[in-house]
Design a protein around this motif. Structure first.
Motif, mmCIF file in Angstrom:
data_model
loop_
_atom_site.group_PDB
_atom_site.id
_atom_site.type_symbol
_atom_site.label_atom_id
_atom_site.label_comp_id
_atom_site.label_asym_id
_atom_site.label_seq_id
_atom_site.Cartn_x
_atom_site.Cartn_y
_atom_site.Cartn_z
ATOM 1 N N GLY A 149 -31.032 -14.405 3.301
ATOM 2 C CA GLY A 149 -31.332 -15.773 3.719
ATOM 3 C C GLY A 149 -30.109 -16.474 4.249
ATOM 4 O O GLY A 149 -29.875 -17.650 3.973
ATOM 5 N N SER A 150 -29.335 -15.753 5.046
ATOM 6 C CA SER A 150 -28.039 -16.273 5.463
ATOM 7 C C SER A 150 -27.639 -15.694 6.808
ATOM 8 O O SER A 150 -28.206 -14.698 7.273
ATOM 9 N N VAL A 151 -26.646 -16.325 7.406
ATOM 10 C CA VAL A 151 -26.064 -15.866 8.663
ATOM 11 C C VAL A 151 -24.548 -15.829 8.498
ATOM 12 O O VAL A 151 -24.009 -16.231 7.462
ATOM 13 N N MET A 152 -23.862 -15.344 9.510
ATOM 14 C CA MET A 152 -22.407 -15.254 9.421
ATOM 15 C C MET A 152 -21.758 -16.630 9.450
ATOM 16 O O MET A 152 -20.683 -16.824 8.896
ATOM 17 N N PHE A 154 -22.854 -21.074 9.705
ATOM 18 C CA PHE A 154 -23.892 -22.101 9.674
ATOM 19 C C PHE A 154 -23.600 -23.090 10.811
ATOM 20 O O PHE A 154 -22.610 -23.813 10.767
ATOM 21 N N THR A 155 -24.482 -23.105 11.796
ATOM 22 C CA THR A 155 -24.252 -23.906 12.993
ATOM 23 C C THR A 155 -24.885 -25.290 12.865
ATOM 24 O O THR A 155 -25.686 -25.554 11.982
ATOM 25 N N GLU A 156 -24.526 -26.139 13.811
ATOM 26 C CA GLU A 156 -25.103 -27.481 13.848
ATOM 27 C C GLU A 156 -26.612 -27.426 14.062
ATOM 28 O O GLU A 156 -27.353 -28.246 13.523
ATOM 29 N N SER A 157 -27.100 -26.457 14.826
ATOM 30 C CA SER A 157 -28.547 -26.366 15.037
ATOM 31 C C SER A 157 -29.257 -25.931 13.760
ATOM 32 O O SER A 157 -30.365 -26.395 13.480
ATOM 33 N N ILE A 158 -28.631 -25.052 12.963
ATOM 34 C CA ILE A 158 -29.206 -24.688 11.667
ATOM 35 C C ILE A 158 -29.257 -25.909 10.761
ATOM 36 O O ILE A 158 -30.256 -26.153 10.072
ATOM 37 N N ARG A 159 -28.186 -26.689 10.763
ATOM 38 C CA ARG A 159 -28.156 -27.918 9.960
ATOM 39 C C ARG A 159 -29.267 -28.864 10.382
ATOM 40 O O ARG A 159 -30.046 -29.342 9.546
ATOM 41 N N ARG A 160 -29.362 -29.104 11.683
ATOM 42 C CA ARG A 160 -30.343 -30.072 12.205
ATOM 43 C C ARG A 160 -31.775 -29.595 11.981
ATOM 44 O O ARG A 160 -32.633 -30.351 11.509
ATOM 45 N N ASP A 161 -32.056 -28.333 12.317
ATOM 46 C CA ASP A 161 -33.424 -27.830 12.202
ATOM 47 C C ASP A 161 -33.865 -27.735 10.743
ATOM 48 O O ASP A 161 -35.022 -28.032 10.411
ATOM 49 N N ARG A 250 -37.785 -21.985 4.472
ATOM 50 C CA ARG A 250 -37.818 -23.275 5.154
ATOM 51 C C ARG A 250 -36.416 -23.793 5.459
ATOM 52 O O ARG A 250 -36.239 -24.603 6.374
ATOM 53 N N LEU A 251 -35.424 -23.349 4.719
ATOM 54 C CA LEU A 251 -34.071 -23.841 4.947
ATOM 55 C C LEU A 251 -33.447 -23.208 6.185
ATOM 56 O O LEU A 251 -32.894 -23.905 7.046
ATOM 57 N N ILE A 252 -33.518 -21.883 6.269
ATOM 58 C CA ILE A 252 -32.948 -21.165 7.405
ATOM 59 C C ILE A 252 -34.034 -20.248 7.944
ATOM 60 O O ILE A 252 -34.388 -19.261 7.302
ATOM 61 N N ASP A 253 -34.551 -20.566 9.094
ATOM 62 C CA ASP A 253 -35.669 -19.815 9.646
ATOM 63 C C ASP A 253 -35.269 -18.367 9.915
ATOM 64 O O ASP A 253 -34.132 -18.080 10.346
ATOM 65 N N ILE A 254 -36.193 -17.443 9.674
ATOM 66 C CA ILE A 254 -35.916 -16.023 9.847
ATOM 67 C C ILE A 254 -35.518 -15.678 11.281
ATOM 68 O O ILE A 254 -34.794 -14.695 11.511
ATOM 69 N N GLN A 255 -35.917 -16.486 12.238
ATOM 70 C CA GLN A 255 -35.539 -16.226 13.628
ATOM 71 C C GLN A 255 -34.027 -16.252 13.805
ATOM 72 O O GLN A 255 -33.487 -15.571 14.690
#
Length: 303
Positions: A149-152, A154-161, A250-255
Protein backbone atom coordinates in the motif's frame (compact mmCIF):
# COMPACT_ATOMS: atom_id res chain seq x y z
CA UNK A 1 -9.10 2.56 35.18
CA UNK A 2 -7.05 0.13 33.12
CA UNK A 3 -6.33 1.21 29.55
CA UNK A 4 -7.46 -1.65 27.30
CA UNK A 5 -5.07 -0.68 24.50
CA UNK A 6 -2.10 -0.87 26.86
CA UNK A 7 -3.27 -4.30 27.98
CA UNK A 8 -3.56 -5.45 24.35
CA UNK A 9 -0.07 -4.13 23.57
CA UNK A 10 1.38 -5.91 26.59
CA UNK A 11 -0.25 -9.21 25.63
CA UNK A 12 0.89 -8.96 22.00
CA UNK A 13 4.48 -8.22 23.02
CA UNK A 14 4.50 -11.08 25.52
CA UNK A 15 3.17 -13.50 22.91
CA UNK A 16 5.78 -12.41 20.37
CA UNK A 17 8.55 -12.87 22.90
CA UNK A 18 7.24 -16.34 23.67
CA UNK A 19 6.31 -17.68 20.23
CA UNK A 20 8.49 -15.64 17.85
CA UNK A 21 11.59 -15.32 20.07
CA UNK A 22 11.80 -11.56 19.52
CA UNK A 23 12.77 -8.85 21.95
CA UNK A 24 13.02 -5.03 21.94
CA UNK A 25 16.52 -3.63 21.59
CA UNK A 26 17.12 0.13 21.82
CA UNK A 27 20.04 1.05 19.56
CA UNK A 28 21.81 4.39 19.98
CA UNK A 29 22.56 5.55 16.45
CA UNK A 30 24.29 8.64 17.80
CA UNK A 31 23.96 10.69 20.98
CA UNK A 32 20.36 11.87 21.17
CA UNK A 33 19.04 9.42 18.55
CA UNK A 34 17.73 5.99 19.53
CA UNK A 35 15.99 3.45 17.30
CA UNK A 36 14.07 0.70 19.08
CA UNK A 37 14.17 -2.54 17.08
CA UNK A 38 12.35 -5.77 17.87
CA UNK A 39 15.07 -8.27 17.06
CA UNK A 40 15.67 -12.04 17.18
CA UNK A 41 16.53 -13.20 20.67
CA UNK A 42 19.31 -15.35 19.19
CA UNK A 43 21.26 -12.29 18.07
CA UNK A 44 22.41 -10.92 14.69
CA UNK A 45 22.13 -12.81 11.46
CA UNK A 46 25.08 -13.87 9.34
CA UNK A 47 25.60 -15.93 6.22
CA UNK A 48 25.35 -19.18 8.16
CA UNK A 49 22.00 -18.23 9.68
CA UNK A 50 18.57 -17.26 8.46
CA UNK A 51 18.21 -14.37 5.97
CA UNK A 52 17.24 -11.03 7.50
CA UNK A 53 13.74 -9.62 6.95
CA UNK A 54 13.00 -6.04 8.03
CA UNK A 55 9.40 -4.84 8.51
CA UNK A 56 8.80 -1.06 8.49
CA UNK A 57 5.48 0.22 9.84
CA UNK A 58 3.25 2.99 8.55
CA UNK A 59 2.10 6.21 10.17
CA UNK A 60 -0.76 5.04 12.37
CA UNK A 61 0.82 2.42 14.63
CA UNK A 62 4.23 1.25 15.81
CA UNK A 63 6.07 -1.76 14.45
CA UNK A 64 4.60 -4.45 16.68
CA UNK A 65 0.96 -3.41 16.22
CA UNK A 66 1.41 -3.10 12.45
CA UNK A 67 3.17 -6.45 11.91
CA UNK A 68 1.90 -8.63 14.78
CA UNK A 69 0.29 -11.09 12.34
CA UNK A 70 3.43 -11.36 10.20
CA UNK A 71 6.22 -11.69 12.77
CA UNK A 72 5.37 -15.21 14.02
CA UNK A 73 4.59 -16.37 10.46
CA UNK A 74 8.10 -15.52 9.25
CA UNK A 75 10.28 -15.89 12.35
CA UNK A 76 10.90 -19.60 11.76
CA UNK A 77 12.69 -19.12 8.45
CA UNK A 78 13.91 -15.51 8.71
CA UNK A 79 15.68 -13.31 11.21
CA UNK A 80 12.90 -10.76 11.64
CA UNK A 81 13.67 -7.16 12.59
CA UNK A 82 10.86 -4.69 13.32
CA UNK A 83 12.08 -1.13 13.97
CA UNK A 84 10.00 1.62 15.47
CA UNK A 85 10.51 4.65 13.26
CA UNK A 86 11.43 7.93 14.91
CA UNK A 87 8.66 9.30 17.18
CA UNK A 88 6.90 5.94 17.26
CA UNK A 89 7.28 3.30 19.94
CA UNK A 90 10.59 3.76 21.70
CA UNK A 91 12.45 5.66 18.95
CA UNK A 92 13.39 9.32 19.39
CA UNK A 93 15.85 11.92 18.19
CA UNK A 94 16.91 15.42 19.13
CA UNK A 95 17.92 16.13 15.54
CA UNK A 96 15.65 18.50 13.51
CA UNK A 97 15.47 16.36 10.34
CA UNK A 98 12.05 14.84 9.57
CA UNK A 99 12.40 13.38 6.05
CA UNK A 100 11.94 9.71 5.07
CA UNK A 101 15.63 9.77 4.09
CA UNK A 102 16.63 10.64 7.67
CA UNK A 103 14.40 7.88 9.02
CA UNK A 104 16.06 5.48 6.58
CA UNK A 105 19.55 6.60 7.57
CA UNK A 106 18.83 5.99 11.25
CA UNK A 107 17.24 2.57 10.69
CA UNK A 108 20.06 1.45 8.39
CA UNK A 109 22.74 2.49 10.86
CA UNK A 110 20.88 0.79 13.72
CA UNK A 111 20.58 -2.46 11.77
CA UNK A 112 24.29 -2.38 11.01
CA UNK A 113 25.01 -2.04 14.71
CA UNK A 114 22.95 -5.21 15.24
CA UNK A 115 25.07 -7.03 12.68
CA UNK A 116 22.67 -7.02 9.73
CA UNK A 117 24.65 -7.07 6.50
CA UNK A 118 21.99 -8.02 3.90
CA UNK A 119 18.21 -7.90 4.15
CA UNK A 120 14.88 -7.67 2.39
CA UNK A 121 12.81 -4.67 3.48
CA UNK A 122 9.02 -4.86 3.69
CA UNK A 123 7.51 -1.39 4.09
CA UNK A 124 3.89 -0.48 4.74
CA UNK A 125 2.52 2.91 3.63
CA UNK A 126 4.85 5.59 5.12
CA UNK A 127 7.31 2.79 5.85
CA UNK A 128 7.44 2.00 2.14
CA UNK A 129 8.87 5.44 1.38
CA UNK A 130 11.38 4.96 4.21
CA UNK A 131 12.25 1.52 2.84
CA UNK A 132 12.89 2.93 -0.63
CA UNK A 133 15.24 5.51 0.86
CA UNK A 134 17.03 2.69 2.72
CA UNK A 135 17.57 0.97 -0.61
CA UNK A 136 19.00 4.17 -2.06
CA UNK A 137 21.26 4.94 0.92
CA UNK A 138 22.31 1.36 1.67
CA UNK A 139 22.36 -0.48 -1.69
CA UNK A 140 24.81 -3.03 -0.34
CA UNK A 141 22.49 -3.90 2.55
CA UNK A 142 19.02 -3.84 0.95
CA UNK A 143 18.68 -6.72 -1.52
CA UNK A 144 15.04 -6.16 -2.46
CA UNK A 145 11.94 -4.21 -1.45
CA UNK A 146 8.32 -5.19 -0.86
CA UNK A 147 6.07 -2.13 -0.63
CA UNK A 148 2.60 -2.64 0.84
CA UNK A 149 0.00 0.00 0.00
CA UNK A 150 2.88 2.30 -0.75
CA UNK A 151 5.02 3.92 -3.41
CA UNK A 152 8.64 5.03 -3.54
CA UNK A 153 7.62 8.64 -2.98
CA UNK A 154 4.44 10.38 -1.84
CA UNK A 155 3.55 13.06 -4.38
CA UNK A 156 1.33 16.10 -4.17
CA UNK A 157 -1.25 14.35 -6.36
CA UNK A 158 -1.34 11.39 -3.95
CA UNK A 159 -1.84 13.86 -1.09
CA UNK A 160 -4.60 15.74 -2.92
CA UNK A 161 -6.45 12.71 -4.30
CA UNK A 162 -6.30 10.80 -1.02
CA UNK A 163 -7.68 13.73 0.96
CA UNK A 164 -10.46 14.09 -1.58
CA UNK A 165 -11.52 10.46 -1.15
CA UNK A 166 -11.58 10.57 2.65
CA UNK A 167 -12.95 14.10 3.01
CA UNK A 168 -10.21 15.81 5.04
CA UNK A 169 -8.35 19.08 4.56
CA UNK A 170 -4.93 17.89 5.75
CA UNK A 171 -3.18 14.57 6.41
CA UNK A 172 -2.32 15.69 9.94
CA UNK A 173 -6.01 16.19 10.70
CA UNK A 174 -6.71 12.64 9.53
CA UNK A 175 -3.63 10.79 10.82
CA UNK A 176 -3.47 12.54 14.21
CA UNK A 177 -7.07 12.45 15.49
CA UNK A 178 -8.01 14.30 18.63
CA UNK A 179 -11.41 12.70 19.31
CA UNK A 180 -12.95 9.25 19.54
CA UNK A 181 -14.86 9.89 16.32
CA UNK A 182 -11.60 10.90 14.67
CA UNK A 183 -10.07 7.53 15.61
CA UNK A 184 -13.16 5.75 14.26
CA UNK A 185 -12.87 7.70 11.00
CA UNK A 186 -9.17 6.85 10.71
CA UNK A 187 -9.82 3.14 11.13
CA UNK A 188 -12.87 3.23 8.90
CA UNK A 189 -10.87 4.72 6.06
CA UNK A 190 -7.90 2.36 6.27
CA UNK A 191 -9.91 -0.85 6.84
CA UNK A 192 -12.25 -2.08 4.10
CA UNK A 193 -14.91 -3.59 6.37
CA UNK A 194 -14.43 -2.14 9.85
CA UNK A 195 -16.28 -4.09 12.55
CA UNK A 196 -18.10 -2.30 15.34
CA UNK A 197 -15.72 -1.06 18.03
CA UNK A 198 -16.78 0.27 21.44
CA UNK A 199 -16.04 3.90 22.25
CA UNK A 200 -14.08 2.76 25.31
CA UNK A 201 -11.52 0.97 23.14
CA UNK A 202 -11.24 3.93 20.76
CA UNK A 203 -10.80 6.33 23.69
CA UNK A 204 -8.03 4.15 25.11
CA UNK A 205 -6.37 4.00 21.67
CA UNK A 206 -6.54 7.80 21.45
CA UNK A 207 -4.67 8.09 24.75
CA UNK A 208 -1.92 5.64 23.81
CA UNK A 209 -1.26 5.67 20.06
CA UNK A 210 -0.85 9.32 19.15
CA UNK A 211 2.13 10.62 21.08
CA UNK A 212 4.69 13.11 19.72
CA UNK A 213 1.97 14.97 17.82
CA UNK A 214 4.14 17.97 16.94
CA UNK A 215 6.96 15.82 15.60
CA UNK A 216 4.64 13.52 13.67
CA UNK A 217 2.96 16.50 12.02
CA UNK A 218 6.44 17.59 10.95
CA UNK A 219 7.06 14.11 9.51
CA UNK A 220 3.93 14.49 7.38
CA UNK A 221 5.00 17.95 6.20
CA UNK A 222 8.33 16.50 5.04
CA UNK A 223 6.78 13.48 3.31
CA UNK A 224 5.30 14.84 0.09
CA UNK A 225 7.26 15.75 -3.04
CA UNK A 226 6.34 17.34 -6.35
CA UNK A 227 4.79 15.22 -9.09
CA UNK A 228 7.68 16.04 -11.41
CA UNK A 229 10.09 14.23 -9.08
CA UNK A 230 8.55 10.78 -9.69
CA UNK A 231 10.57 9.75 -12.73
CA UNK A 232 13.80 10.99 -11.16
CA UNK A 233 13.06 9.03 -7.97
CA UNK A 234 12.44 5.85 -9.97
CA UNK A 235 15.86 6.21 -11.60
CA UNK A 236 17.48 5.87 -8.15
CA UNK A 237 16.15 2.33 -7.74
CA UNK A 238 18.74 -0.46 -7.95
CA UNK A 239 16.63 -3.16 -6.26
CA UNK A 240 13.70 -5.20 -7.48
CA UNK A 241 10.45 -3.82 -6.03
CA UNK A 242 7.35 -5.90 -5.39
CA UNK A 243 4.08 -4.17 -4.54
CA UNK A 244 1.24 -5.70 -2.51
CA UNK A 245 -2.02 -3.75 -2.49
CA UNK A 246 -5.54 -3.97 -1.11
CA UNK A 247 -7.92 -3.48 -4.03
CA UNK A 248 -10.21 -1.25 -1.92
CA UNK A 249 -7.44 1.06 -0.67
CA UNK A 250 -8.94 4.53 -0.23
CA UNK A 251 -5.79 6.30 0.94
CA UNK A 252 -3.51 5.40 -1.97
CA UNK A 253 -5.28 4.12 -5.05
CA UNK A 254 -3.90 0.89 -6.53
CA UNK A 255 -3.42 2.66 -9.86
CA UNK A 256 -0.47 4.47 -8.26
CA UNK A 257 1.26 1.09 -8.01
CA UNK A 258 0.58 0.23 -11.64
CA UNK A 259 1.92 3.65 -12.67
CA UNK A 260 5.17 3.00 -10.78
CA UNK A 261 5.63 -0.37 -12.48
CA UNK A 262 5.73 1.43 -15.86
CA UNK A 263 8.45 3.74 -14.54
CA UNK A 264 10.55 0.88 -13.19
CA UNK A 265 10.92 -0.85 -16.58
CA UNK A 266 10.54 -4.49 -15.60
CA UNK A 267 12.05 -4.24 -12.10
CA UNK A 268 8.67 -4.41 -10.33
CA UNK A 269 5.58 -6.57 -9.83
CA UNK A 270 2.22 -5.95 -8.17
CA UNK A 271 -0.03 -8.42 -6.34
CA UNK A 272 -3.51 -7.29 -5.31
CA UNK A 273 -5.81 -8.66 -2.60
CA UNK A 274 -9.58 -8.48 -2.92
CA UNK A 275 -11.85 -7.12 -0.20
CA UNK A 276 -8.99 -5.36 1.56
CA UNK A 277 -8.24 -1.71 2.17
CA UNK A 278 -5.06 0.13 3.12
CA UNK A 279 -4.30 -2.04 6.17
CA UNK A 280 -4.22 -5.16 4.02
CA UNK A 281 -1.75 -7.19 6.10
CA UNK A 282 -4.09 -6.95 9.11
CA UNK A 283 -7.34 -7.39 7.19
CA UNK A 284 -6.25 -10.38 5.10
CA UNK A 285 -3.21 -11.80 6.94
CA UNK A 286 -3.42 -15.34 5.56
CA UNK A 287 -3.50 -14.22 1.92
CA UNK A 288 -0.95 -11.46 2.52
CA UNK A 289 1.49 -13.82 4.24
CA UNK A 290 1.15 -16.39 1.47
CA UNK A 291 1.92 -13.78 -1.20
CA UNK A 292 4.86 -12.44 0.78
CA UNK A 293 6.26 -15.94 1.37
CA UNK A 294 6.07 -16.70 -2.35
CA UNK A 295 7.80 -13.43 -3.19
CA UNK A 296 10.58 -14.06 -0.70
CA UNK A 297 11.13 -17.60 -1.95
CA UNK A 298 11.38 -16.29 -5.49
CA UNK A 299 13.81 -13.56 -4.49
CA UNK A 300 16.09 -15.93 -2.59
CA UNK A 301 16.05 -18.42 -5.45
CA UNK A 302 17.15 -15.71 -7.81
CA UNK A 303 13.79 -15.02 -9.46
Amino acid sequence: MVNTMLVCQTIIRWLLRLFAATRPEPVEVEPGTVINIWSPSSGPTNENKKPALVFLHGFGFDGILTWALQIPAFAKHYSVYVPDLLFFGGSVTDRPERTPAFQAECVGKALRKLGVERCTVVGFSYGGAVGFEMGRLFPGMVESLVLTGSVMEFTESIRRDGLGRIGYETWAEFMLPETVEGVRSLLGNIIYDLPWLPNRLLKDALEVLFEHRKERAQLLDALFVGDNDVAKTASYCSQEINFIWGEEDRLIDIQEGYDRIKLLYGKATLKSIKKAGHLVQVERPYIYNRILKDLLLSLHRGG
